[in-house]
Write a protein that holds these residues in place. Structure first.
Motif, PDB file in Angstrom:
ATOM      1  N   PHE A  90       0.845  -1.200   0.000  1.00 49.90           N
ATOM      2  CA  PHE A  90       0.000   0.000   0.000  1.00 49.90           C
ATOM      3  C   PHE A  90       0.882   1.252   0.000  1.00 49.90           C
ATOM      4  CE2 PHE A  90      -3.892   1.929   2.474  1.00 49.90           C
ATOM      5  CZ  PHE A  90      -4.141   2.769   1.401  1.00 49.90           C
ATOM      6  N   ALA A  91       1.897   1.263   0.850  1.00 52.81           N
ATOM      7  CA  ALA A  91       2.806   2.416   0.911  1.00 52.81           C
ATOM      8  C   ALA A  91       3.529   2.620  -0.417  1.00 52.81           C
ATOM      9  CB  ALA A  91       3.817   2.221   2.037  1.00 52.81           C
ATOM     10  N   LEU A 128       2.315   4.470   7.114  1.00 51.78           N
ATOM     11  CA  LEU A 128       1.969   3.080   6.823  1.00 51.78           C
ATOM     12  C   LEU A 128       3.118   2.144   7.154  1.00 51.78           C
ATOM     13  CD1 LEU A 128      -0.036   2.956   3.468  1.00 51.78           C
ATOM     14  CD2 LEU A 128      -0.609   1.763   5.578  1.00 51.78           C
ATOM     15  N   ARG A 129       4.309   2.533   6.742  1.00 55.16           N
ATOM     16  CA  ARG A 129       5.471   1.664   6.991  1.00 55.16           C
ATOM     17  C   ARG A 129       5.766   1.557   8.486  1.00 55.16           C
ATOM     18  NH1 ARG A 129       7.775   4.158   1.869  1.00 55.16           N
ATOM     19  NH2 ARG A 129       7.473   2.500   0.344  1.00 55.16           N
ATOM     20  N   TYR A 130       5.637   2.661   9.196  1.00 54.85           N
ATOM     21  CA  TYR A 130       5.870   2.624  10.638  1.00 54.85           C
ATOM     22  C   TYR A 130       4.858   1.684  11.312  1.00 54.85           C
ATOM     23  CZ  TYR A 130       5.919   3.952  15.515  1.00 54.85           C
ATOM     24  OH  TYR A 130       5.956   3.901  16.885  1.00 54.85           O
ATOM     25  N   MET A 131       3.581   1.870  11.016  1.00 54.05           N
ATOM     26  CA  MET A 131       2.561   1.039  11.653  1.00 54.05           C
ATOM     27  C   MET A 131       2.653  -0.415  11.207  1.00 54.05           C
ATOM     28  SD  MET A 131       0.921   2.743  13.866  1.00 54.05           S
ATOM     29  CE  MET A 131       0.779   4.462  14.370  1.00 54.05           C
ATOM     30  N   PRO A 462       6.760  16.291  13.179  1.00 52.87           N
ATOM     31  CA  PRO A 462       5.863  15.349  12.493  1.00 52.87           C
ATOM     32  C   PRO A 462       6.470  13.967  12.271  1.00 52.87           C
ATOM     33  CG  PRO A 462       6.880  16.802  10.898  1.00 52.87           C
ATOM     34  CD  PRO A 462       7.371  17.248  12.249  1.00 52.87           C
ATOM     35  N   ASP A 463       6.784  13.277  13.350  1.00 52.84           N
ATOM     36  CA  ASP A 463       7.368  11.951  13.239  1.00 52.84           C
ATOM     37  C   ASP A 463       6.332  10.897  13.602  1.00 52.84           C
ATOM     38  OD1 ASP A 463      10.425  10.724  13.148  1.00 52.84           O
ATOM     39  OD2 ASP A 463       9.017   9.497  14.295  1.00 52.84           O
ATOM     40  N   ALA A 464       6.290   9.821  12.829  1.00 50.01           N
ATOM     41  CA  ALA A 464       5.284   8.778  13.043  1.00 50.01           C
ATOM     42  C   ALA A 464       5.399   8.125  14.407  1.00 50.01           C
ATOM     43  CB  ALA A 464       5.403   7.717  11.950  1.00 50.01           C
TER      44      ALA A 464
END
Length: 500
Positions: A90-91, A128-131, A462-464
């Motif tokens: 998705f990312a 997305l990648r972080y989560m 703004p960091d995930a």
């Protein structure tokens, strides 16, 4: 009305805008039961760019049913590693279609195109990648219990179920992904309602999610108004949790509606954030940070630094630098090269912001810069600075959600307790910014400020991985970081008696 596109708009975005935009339910684009449609405008011109379906309560029923089937069916059978792979695809698809998404976000929300591409699109791919990294790391614990005999006890962290997500118009891409990503990571299914004013990028995200392999029914998107669409989501007995970003007034209505089945609720609401500048700070950097915090996206940011407090020895210098920058900001269409600030979202918002500016002057504030509208079409408000502002004035106490800065000073007589007490004189507690070279002052002020996010010598972070949310009437819960995973999970304790 005839649709009109900016000449710089790319072919992919033009093609998407030219479609009939429907609801995404159970993996298919379907028309609403009512058949009604909403006009979508370019706020920089006021012209029609698309229409979208208006979902009714019965459409929400269909979406919730689809989400429930997906939750108990195919989505519940995916392994954490499979969810990770889907989210990473998705990312990648978001990045591959980044130019189109950025242009759609720009023309629908009014933000300058470079930020839409380098900020919004890049940011949601990173979210997305972080989560996705959390899917395989959400294990429980094995507590040491003190029950008599021998026991084996452990906890499980499980998806909460079907979640309703209601997002605002100021950051359509970011607000959507801040909610979608942790819900997907935990194994929840989603009924998402974007703002009726900015639904386009959410619908495009829905298509890309299906292409990435998100099963039908896991992500459903219902476009429409707060009433009936949002209200139906908040009150629906088949929704296990509702996540909302928007105004405090609407947040309170959601709480009342959620009481029916005691669904879980998280709220990211408003802000009236202080920016505090001490005399030892890099004053030019502070002035630049102040301007970025309040004038970016025409001040339509819940964490915008709208209340400025500067030490009296630095006040004139900072104020002059802020006013100079404010007057030089280039207003224009977000698709135009060099645009630094776009319009507010609508005529209604323009009237709201200019009304606050006028009321501030009537209550005794002085107009130091800006104060008017700009351009012959679209919804542009000049970057505005007010001085002589005092607590009790509407411009000081209430969230304006526009490019309006309220500037005040403090003296040597004000110690950190008094400065922080003044900064805390608001019903909100979302963000705060401190500018100083003295780390002792920075740490002490950070402890004293009633805010969920405190930035030092920076306008934002703004960091995930960093939690985002507020104290007091700025909301309940935290988005981003592992705290967002907690919002979408339940903890189950299991205790096994080994003595039998």
């Amino acid at each position: 009305m005839t649709t009109t596109f900016h000449p710089a708009l790319g072919e992919a975005a033009r093609s998407f805008l030219s479609r009939q935009h429907h609801l995404l339910i159970d993996g298919r684009m379907v028309e609403s039961d009512s058949g009604r449609r909403t006009d979508i405008l370019d706020p920089a011109t006021g012209e029609l760019i698309a229409t979208a379906a208006e979902a009714s309560a019965s459409d929400v029923d269909r979406a919730v049913d689809a989400a429930r089937r997906a939750f108990t069916g195919p989505w519940s059978k995916t392994t954490p590693a499979e969810r990770t792979r889907i989210m990473l695809r998705f990312a990648s698809l978001i990045e591959a279609n980044g130019d189109e998404l950025a242009e759609l976000e720009c023309i629908n929300s009014g933000k300058p195109l470079p930020f839409c591409r380098n900020g919004d699109v890049a940011g949601i791919a990173e979210m997305l990648r972080y989560m996705a990294g959390w899917t395989t790391k959400m294990g429980g614990e094995t507590p040491n219990v003190s029950l008599p005999g021998e026991w084996h006890a452990y906890t499980l962290r499980e998806p909460i179920g079907v979640v309703g997500q209601i997002i605002p118009w100021n950051f359509p891409l970011n607000m959507a992904m801040w909610k979608i990503a942790p819900a997907l990571a935990t194994g929840c299914t989603i009924v998402l309602k974007p703002s009726e004013q900015t639904p386009l990028t959410a619908l495009r995200l829905g298509e890309l999610a299906l292409e990435a392999g998100v099963p039908a029914g896991v992500l459903n998107i219902v476009t429409g108004f707060g009433n009936p669409t949002g209200a139906a989501i908040a009150a629906h007995p088949g929704v296990d949790k509702v996540a909302f970003t928007g105004s405090g007034e609407t947040g309170r209505r959601i709480l009342l509606a959620a009481a029916g089945n005691l669904k879980r609720v998280s709220l990211e609401l408003g802000g009236k954030s202080p920016v505090i500048v001490f005399p030892d700070a890099n004053l030019e950097a502070a002035a630049a940070g102040v301007c970025s915090s309040i004038f970016f996206h025409a001040g339509q940011i819940c964490a915008a630094g709208s209340r400025l407090y500067v030490h009296e020895r630095a006040y004139d210098q900072v104020l002059e630098a802020v006013a100079r920058r404010a007057k030089s900001i280039k207003l224009g269409h977000g698709m135009e090269v060099g645009t630094e600030m776009g319009p507010v979202i609508s005529r209604r918002q323009l009237d709201r912001v200019t009304g606050y500016i006028h009321s501030g002057q009537e209550e005794g504030a002085t107009l130091y810069a800006g104060g008017g509208t700009a351009g012959e079409r679209g919804f542009f408000v000049q970057p505005t600075v007010l001085t002589g502002v005092k607590p009790g004035m509407a411009v000081h106490d209430e969230e304006i959600f526009g490019p309006v800065l309220c500037a005040m000073s403090f003296s040597d007589d004000a110690d950190l307790e008094r400065i922080s007490a003044t900064a805390n004189t608001t019903t909100y507690g979302l963000a705060a910014s401190i500018w100083t070279k003295d780390l002792g002052i920075a740490h002490k002020m950070a402890r004293r400020l009633q805010a969920g996010i405190v930035n030092v010598n920076a306008l934002s972070s703004p960091d995930a991985a960093l939690p985002y949310g507020g104290y007091k009437q700025s909301g309940w819960g935290r988005e981003r970081g592992f705290d967002a995973i907690k919002l979408y999970t339940e903890v189950k304790a299991v205790a096994i008696n080994l003595n039998t």
